[in-house]
Structure formats: structure tokens, C-alpha cells
Scaffold this motif. Structure first.
Motif, PDB file in Angstrom:
ATOM      1  N   TYR A  55      28.501 -13.121 -28.243  1.00  0.00           N
ATOM      2  CA  TYR A  55      29.026 -12.852 -29.723  1.00  0.00           C
ATOM      3  C   TYR A  55      28.655 -14.016 -30.587  1.00  0.00           C
ATOM      4  CZ  TYR A  55      32.421  -9.126 -28.642  1.00  0.00           C
ATOM      5  OH  TYR A  55      32.509  -7.934 -28.112  1.00  0.00           O
ATOM      6  N   TYR A  56      28.411 -15.449 -30.197  1.00  0.00           N
ATOM      7  CA  TYR A  56      27.950 -16.545 -30.925  1.00  0.00           C
ATOM      8  C   TYR A  56      26.700 -16.271 -31.342  1.00  0.00           C
ATOM      9  CZ  TYR A  56      26.922 -21.271 -32.568  1.00  0.00           C
ATOM     10  OH  TYR A  56      26.443 -22.271 -33.305  1.00  0.00           O
ATOM     11  N   ALA A  87      25.030 -13.227 -31.670  1.00  0.00           N
ATOM     12  CA  ALA A  87      25.082 -12.125 -32.513  1.00  0.00           C
ATOM     13  C   ALA A  87      25.407 -12.522 -33.938  1.00  0.00           C
ATOM     14  CB  ALA A  87      26.243 -11.025 -31.982  1.00  0.00           C
ATOM     15  N   VAL A  88      26.608 -13.438 -33.932  1.00  0.00           N
ATOM     16  CA  VAL A  88      26.876 -13.564 -35.397  1.00  0.00           C
ATOM     17  C   VAL A  88      25.641 -14.751 -36.135  1.00  0.00           C
ATOM     18  CG1 VAL A  88      29.135 -13.079 -35.076  1.00  0.00           C
ATOM     19  CG2 VAL A  88      28.311 -15.573 -34.850  1.00  0.00           C
ATOM     20  N   GLN A  89      25.133 -15.294 -35.192  1.00  0.00           N
ATOM     21  CA  GLN A  89      24.060 -16.437 -35.699  1.00  0.00           C
ATOM     22  C   GLN A  89      22.973 -15.742 -36.204  1.00  0.00           C
ATOM     23  OE1 GLN A  89      24.225 -19.580 -36.380  1.00  0.00           O
ATOM     24  NE2 GLN A  89      26.262 -19.398 -36.014  1.00  0.00           N
ATOM     25  N   TYR A  90      22.373 -14.942 -35.443  1.00  0.00           N
ATOM     26  CA  TYR A  90      20.919 -14.097 -35.625  1.00  0.00           C
ATOM     27  C   TYR A  90      21.143 -12.598 -36.214  1.00  0.00           C
ATOM     28  CZ  TYR A  90      19.923 -18.326 -33.693  1.00  0.00           C
ATOM     29  OH  TYR A  90      19.631 -19.608 -33.054  1.00  0.00           O
ATOM     30  N   GLY A  91      22.363 -11.932 -36.125  1.00  0.00           N
ATOM     31  CA  GLY A  91      22.296 -10.910 -36.494  1.00  0.00           C
ATOM     32  C   GLY A  91      21.811  -9.646 -36.051  1.00  0.00           C
ATOM     33  N   ARG A  92      21.334  -8.657 -36.657  1.00  0.00           N
ATOM     34  CA  ARG A  92      20.773  -7.333 -36.210  1.00  0.00           C
ATOM     35  C   ARG A  92      19.517  -7.620 -35.500  1.00  0.00           C
ATOM     36  NH1 ARG A  92      22.007  -2.906 -34.737  1.00  0.00           N
ATOM     37  NH2 ARG A  92      24.192  -2.547 -35.386  1.00  0.00           N
ATOM     38  N   GLU A  93      18.598  -8.403 -35.995  1.00  0.00           N
ATOM     39  CA  GLU A  93      17.216  -8.689 -35.289  1.00  0.00           C
ATOM     40  C   GLU A  93      17.240  -9.395 -34.106  1.00  0.00           C
ATOM     41  OE1 GLU A  93      17.429 -11.545 -38.852  1.00  0.00           O
ATOM     42  OE2 GLU A  93      18.260  -9.671 -38.258  1.00  0.00           O
ATOM     43  N   GLY A 144      29.013  -3.348 -35.193  1.00  0.00           N
ATOM     44  CA  GLY A 144      28.736  -4.539 -35.958  1.00  0.00           C
ATOM     45  C   GLY A 144      28.193  -4.382 -37.413  1.00  0.00           C
TER      46      GLY A 144
END
Lengths: 209, 430
Positions: free
Chosen positions: A55-56, A58-64, A209
Motif C-alpha cells: 500500500y505504501y 501504491a500511495v506513493q506512486y499511484g496508478r502508473e 483506488g
């Protein structure tokens, strides 16, 4: 002379053999049970950390950061259902053990073991389908680390189920002394719950997300 | 009587809706919310609680299992729901993500535990007419509904639902879905409130019959606290904004979207953590206190055993010398013991001890749930554990769940003097 040797002494031709002393504790609150609970606690923390790192990122770098096409359900959804069913079957086996039904215990453990093996095989196909490897990206590393750790726990669970099956066939358990069955079953349920959280995180959250 | 109650309910509700409607638009941006269904449900809840309390008082002869603490926490619960759902906080939640998180935390960590402590379900049940109450009871025990409910309210299911629903509704897409559609928003808030009610029921267990002992409850709260801090941590640790629906609102309040999100994450992480920490601290103290009481009880048990042994030796060995020939081997009630058997009989009748026990001299006391209390004054043990002395009897009557956790005797909420009077009565049964 003690009582025991006297019962061994043949009195009139036919030897009077005492039945073997029972082994293992009555009920499931054996030291192995508490040991298993502590293993579940440590392994639960391990998976919490692994999923938190997922999750970390995922929230740092987002969709791409996610692969261009999100994980598919074609194999993973049936596989999830298989694992849930296996948990129910093992629970049924444990109930059989407590009721003293040997057939139900053996059949349930065998069913749980087979379903677990099916899960492993389908999961191997799922891994083969992936366009990335553990070394191609941070996502790939985390995907294979998390599902790999889970797979290792499934394999450990299969070894446990197999041993329980062999012991059951050897009639080691009865309606009173069956703590190992409960201890193995709780581990299997734990592996199942971990998979549900892994499945939710890796397969479902990309759509939320 | 019953019709009167219904019409009163309707009138009160209409009045509440009307008076609340007067507030519309007074405060510009931050106005009071006048959603009729919220006001109707809150008013209905209050009226049901009031009726329930009244009929409990009447039917149980002035005594009630619900006391001041319950009423106070019920009022507190209603007040916190008013703050969360009707006050300008609701409007702020539509503007700011952080405001919305405060609203969620009030629902889950303030309103829910207060309502649990108020024991509303049991009081609501008393508000219903006798026939309906019985029918509900039958449905519960006979219809298999109880079994389903038991699985649903098992601590593990409750824990999974509480943590799972909390995490799910804070994911960006479900969150914005709820924000855009009012019915989904209502479902979201219901999810939070109901799962939190179930969660705090396991923790507080106001009936006194705990499903988890204190140590397990401590783990139950601590693990949920860690897991529900994670979404907040994730919101703080990123430089991406996940809830674009709040962009305009945040600008109006002089915050950037990201600042608003960081603030929300910190609120979910730290103030919410204080609530969990407080629960953990209280549980820890209760845990120590319960084990201390248990240790004291087992000490008394050994003391009782050894004194019985000594007594038997004395009786067997030197009968004629000591002349220990008392008619009973139970300590007689000392003169210093302050209890009135007459009052005790009244308290026994009011408390309804007779629905579980057979007690000589009390009309209708022919219950078969617990042991009969015939010749209680001559019995050796209380609860099969404590030496039968007046003081031990009082300890047992006041807090049976601490003396023998998990046994069938409920905590009846007796005052010290009431328990003394009951003990005094029971010692007259020789």
C-alpha cells in the motif's frame, strides 16, 4: 513386584496385554495450541508489514505504478473459492474428530489436502501468466514476495494436513485426544484468511483506488 | 395505552422536524442538517428508550437493571449522534475530508461505545407490549435467528467486519461513491455505526457476561487499533491527493487538497489512537483487578479447606475435651454483620432471584436454573468455591462473574446494602 509387571505375567496361557497408555492432552488447549497462536501472531505481523509496503508504494506512486492491466480474476477468483471451501472441509474434519467419527476426519483431511494441492497448481499457472517477473519492477517484486510468502505458508499447511491424515489413518486420534487436529486446522484457517487479505489487496483494490 | 404511545410518538416527531426546520440556512455555509429521517429515527429511539424505562420501572416494582449510568450514556450517545449527523459538522464533512473523518470517528469511537453502555436493546424490548416481546423471544430462540446472530456477533466476525468495513470505505473509489450518492452515504454511515456497536459490545459487555476475558479483549482492541491506524498513516505518508471531490471545499477553507488529506490522516491516526489507548488502559486495569480478586478468592478457598480439615481433626480427635458440637459447621452470622432479613426478602422478590432459584419463604421462587437455596445457612460453600460466610456471600451476590467467570449467575447490579440484606435473609434458612 509392581502391578504393571504382574499384569504382563502370563497366568493361564493367553497373555493379558494392557492397552497402550493414551498420548496427548484432552481438548485443544495443549502447549502446541498456544504455540500455534503465537506463530499466527508473528506470521500475521509479517503479512501486515508486507501488505503495508504494497500500500505504501501504491500511495506513493499511484496508478502508473500498477501494471498496465490490473490483475485478472479468471484464475484467482476460482482459486480463492477453492481455498475457502478447503477451510470449510477442514473445519468439518475437525468436527468429525470431536464427535469421534473417524471416517469424517479422514475424508475431511483428505479433501482439505487435495483442495490445497489444487490451489497450489492453479497459483503456479497464475504466476506463469504474469507478464512481469520478480525482478522487473517494484510491483513485480512485491507481487511475487507477497504471493510467494503466502504460497510457502500453504505448502507448510499441506505438510501439516498430510501428517494429520497419516496419523488419523494410524488411528492416533479419538473423540477426546485430538489436539493436533485443532492445531493444524487453526493454521489452515489462518492461511485462508491471509489469502483473503492478499486477494483483496492485490486483486480488488486496484479497482477501488 | 398503546395507541396513545403511538400518537405521542408521531406528534413528538412532527414537532421535532418542525423546530429543526427553523434552523435552515441560518449559518450560511455551515448550517444545521435537517434531514427528516435522521431526526425521526433519533426521536423514535429516545421515545422507545423512555417508554422502555417506564415499563421496566412499573413491572419490576421500582427497581430496574438500567440505572443512572445507562440513562446518562444514552443521552450522551444521542448528543454525539446529533453532533455527528445534524450539527454543522455534517456540512463541514461535505466540504473537508478532514471534517468528514472527524464525523466518522465520532460515530465509531464516541457514539457507538456510549450506546453500548446504555444497553438500548434490552430497554427497547421493554417498550414493546408483552405479546410482541414474547413473540420476539420465540423468534429468537426457536426460529434459528439466534444461531445466525450468534455467528454474526462472534468476536472474530465482529473484528473482521469492524476492520474490514473501516478500511473498505476509506479507499478512494468507495469513498467518492458514497459522497456522490446520498443513499450510499447512509449505508456507509450505517456500516460504521453498526460494526462499531458490535465491536464495543464485545469490549464493554455491559451485561457482565463476557465473551472474551480481559486479556483477549485487550488483544481484540489493540489489533483493531493498529489496523485502523494504517489508512491514516497511508494518507499522511503520500504526496498524492486521493479524494479530489473535496478540492473546492478545501480551497474555500484555505487548505490545499493535500493539506486537508494530511490533516485527516493525522486525525485518524492520533486522536483516534487516544480512544483506543484509553480502552486498552482501562481493560488492563480491569484485567489486573479481576485476577487479583480471583487470587484472593482462591486463597479464601484454601483457607476454608484447611480450617475445615482442622475442625474435622478437632471433632474426631478430642471430642469430649473441646466439646465442639455446634449444630452446624458453618460460621454463624456475627452480630456485627449489618443486614436485615426482612428487607432481604423484599429485595429477593424484587430482583427476581426466584426465577432461577427455589427459595423457601419467597412466593413464586421456584426456579430450576440455579441450585435451590434451601438450608442456605447450613451449607459449606458458596458457588462451590467460597467458604459460606456472610461476607463471602455478599462478595458473590455483588459480583458473581468475577468470582466464577462465565458461570450462569448474572451480575444483578445489587448495592452493598441490598446484598447484605439478602445474605441476612439466606442465613435464616437453617
Amino acid at each position: 513386584m509392581s502391578d504393571i509387571s504382574m499384569t504382563h505375567a502370563p497366568t493361564s496361557g493367553a497373555a493379558v496385554r494392557p492397552s497402550p497408555l493414551p498420548v496427548g492432552s484432552i481438548g485443544h488447549k495443549a502447549s502446541g495450541w498456544w504455540g500455534m497462536l503465537t506463530i499466527i501472531l508473528t506470521e500475521g505481523s509479517l503479512f501486515s508489514y508486507l501488505l503495508f509496503s504494497y500500500y505504501y508504494f501504491a500511495v506513493q506512486y499511484g496508478r502508473e505504478w500498477l501494471p498496465s492491466e490490473p490483475p485478472k480474476f479468471r484464475l484467482s477468483l476460482p482459486n480463492t473459492i477453492i481455498l475457502i471451501v478447503s477451510s470449510v472441509v477442514v473445519w468439518w474434519a475437525e468436527r468429525g474428530a470431536k464427535r469421534g467419527s473417524w471416517g469424517q476426519l479422514v475424508l475431511g483431511l483428505l479433501g482439505g489436502f487435495i483442495l490445497g494441492c489444487v490451489f497450489v497448481v492453479i497459483q503456479l499457472f497464475e504466476w506463469k501468466d504474469k507478464p512481469f517477473t520478480y525482478a522487473s519492477s517494484a510491483y513485480g517484486s512485491l507481487y511475487f514476495t507477497i504471493t510467494g510468502f503466502h504460497m510457502a505458508h500453504v505448502v507448510a499447511g499441506l505438510v501439516i494436513l498430510l501428517m494429520l491424515l497419516v496419523w488419523s489413518l494410524m488411528r492416533y486420534f479419538d473423540s477426546e485426544r485430538n489436539a493436533p487436529v485443532s492445531i493444524g486446522a487453526i493454521y489452515w484457517h489462518f492461511v485462508d484468511v491471509v489469502w483473503l487479505t492478499v486477494f483483496f489487496s492485490l486483486y480488488i483494490t486496484p479497482y477501488l483506488g | 395505552m398503546w395507541k396513545l404511545r403511538y400518537s405521542a410518538l408521531v406528534l413528538w416527531t412532527l414537532a421535532a422536524v418542525n423546530s429543526a426546520a427553523a434552523h435552515v440556512g441560518e449559518g450560511g455555509e455551515l448550517h444545521w442538517n435537517v434531514e427528516a429521517w435522521v431526526i425521526v429515527s433519533l426521536t423514535a429511539a429516545m421515545m422507545l428508550y423512555g417508554f422502555g424505562l417506564r415499563s421496566m420501572r412499573i413491572r419490576r416494582g421500582g427497581r430496574s437493571i438500567v440505572g443512572r449510568v445507562e440513562i446518562a450514556t444514552f443521552v450522551g450517545g444521542i448528543a454525539s449522534l446529533v453532533v455527528a449527523l445534524l450539527s454543522p459538522l455534517d456540512a463541514l464533512g461535505a466540504e473537508l475530508f478532514s471534517g468528514h473523518m472527524v464525523q466518522h470517528l465520532v460515530l465509531m469511537l464516541v457514539a457507538a461505545p456510549l450506546f453500548v453502555r446504555a444497553r438500548p436493546l434490552i430497554v427497547f424490548l421493554w417498550a414493546l407490549p408483552r405479546g410482541t416481546r414474547k413473540a420476539l423471544g420465540r423468534l429468537w430462540s426457536g426460529g434459528g435467528l439466534g444461531g445466525f446472530f450468534k455467528i454474526l456477533t462472534a468476536p472474530l466476525s465482529v473484528w473482521l467486519a469492524f476492520c474490514g468495513l473501516f478500511a473498505f470505505w476509506h479507499l478512494p473509489r468507495p469513498y467518492s461513491w458514497a459522497l456522490a450518492h446520498e443513499p450510499v452515504h447512509v449505508v456507509e454511515h450505517l456500516c460504521f455505526f453498526v460494526s462499531a456497536f458490535a465491536f464495543w459490545s464485545v469490549v464493554i459487555e455491559p451485561s457482565g457476561r463476557r465473551r472474551l476475558d480481559y486479556g483477549a479483549t485487550l488483544l481484540f482492541v489493540a489489533t483493531a487499533a493498529i489496523l485502523s491506524a494504517l489508512p491514516g498513516a497511508l494518507m499522511v505518508l503520500t504526496s498524492r491527493a486521493f479524494y479530489p471531490a473535496h478540492a473546492e471545499g478545501a480551497t474555500r477553507w484555505g487548505l490545499t487538497l493535500l493539506e486537508d488529506q494530511h490533516l485527516a490522516g493525522l486525525i485518524m491516526w492520533i486522536p483516534a489512537g487516544f480512544v483506543y489507548m484509553a480502552a486498552i488502559g482501562i481493560l488492563f486495569v480491569l484485567w489486573l483487578r479481576a485476577s487479583e480478586k480471583r487470587a484472593a478468592a482462591s486463597l479464601q478457598k484454601y483457607a476454608a479447606m484447611s480450617s475445615t480439615v482442622v475442625l474435622l481433626l478437632v471433632v474426631a480427635g478430642c471430642e469430649e475435651v473441646t466439646g465442639v458440637q455446634s449444630p452446624s459447621n458453618v460460621t454463624p452470622v456475627p452480630a456485627s454483620f449489618d443486614g436485615d432479613p426482612g428487607r432481604g426478602a423484599v429485595v429477593i422478590a424484587q430482583t427476581g432471584c426466584g426465577s432461577c432459584h427455589t427459595i423457601p419463604g419467597i412466593t413464586g421462587a421456584n426456579g430450576l436454573v440455579g441450585p435451590p437455596l434451601t438450608q442456605m445457612g447450613r451449607r459449606i460453600y458458596v458457588a462451590g468455591l467460597l467458604r459460606n460466610t456472610p461476607d463471602n456471600m455478599v462478595t458473590w451476590l455483588r459480583d458473581p462473574q468475577v468470582v466464577v467467570p462465565g458461570n450462569a449467575m448474572p451480575n444483578m447490579g445489587l448495592q452493598d446494602q441490598q446484598a447484605r440484606d439478602i445474605a441476612a435473609y439466606l442465613y435464616t434458612l437453617q
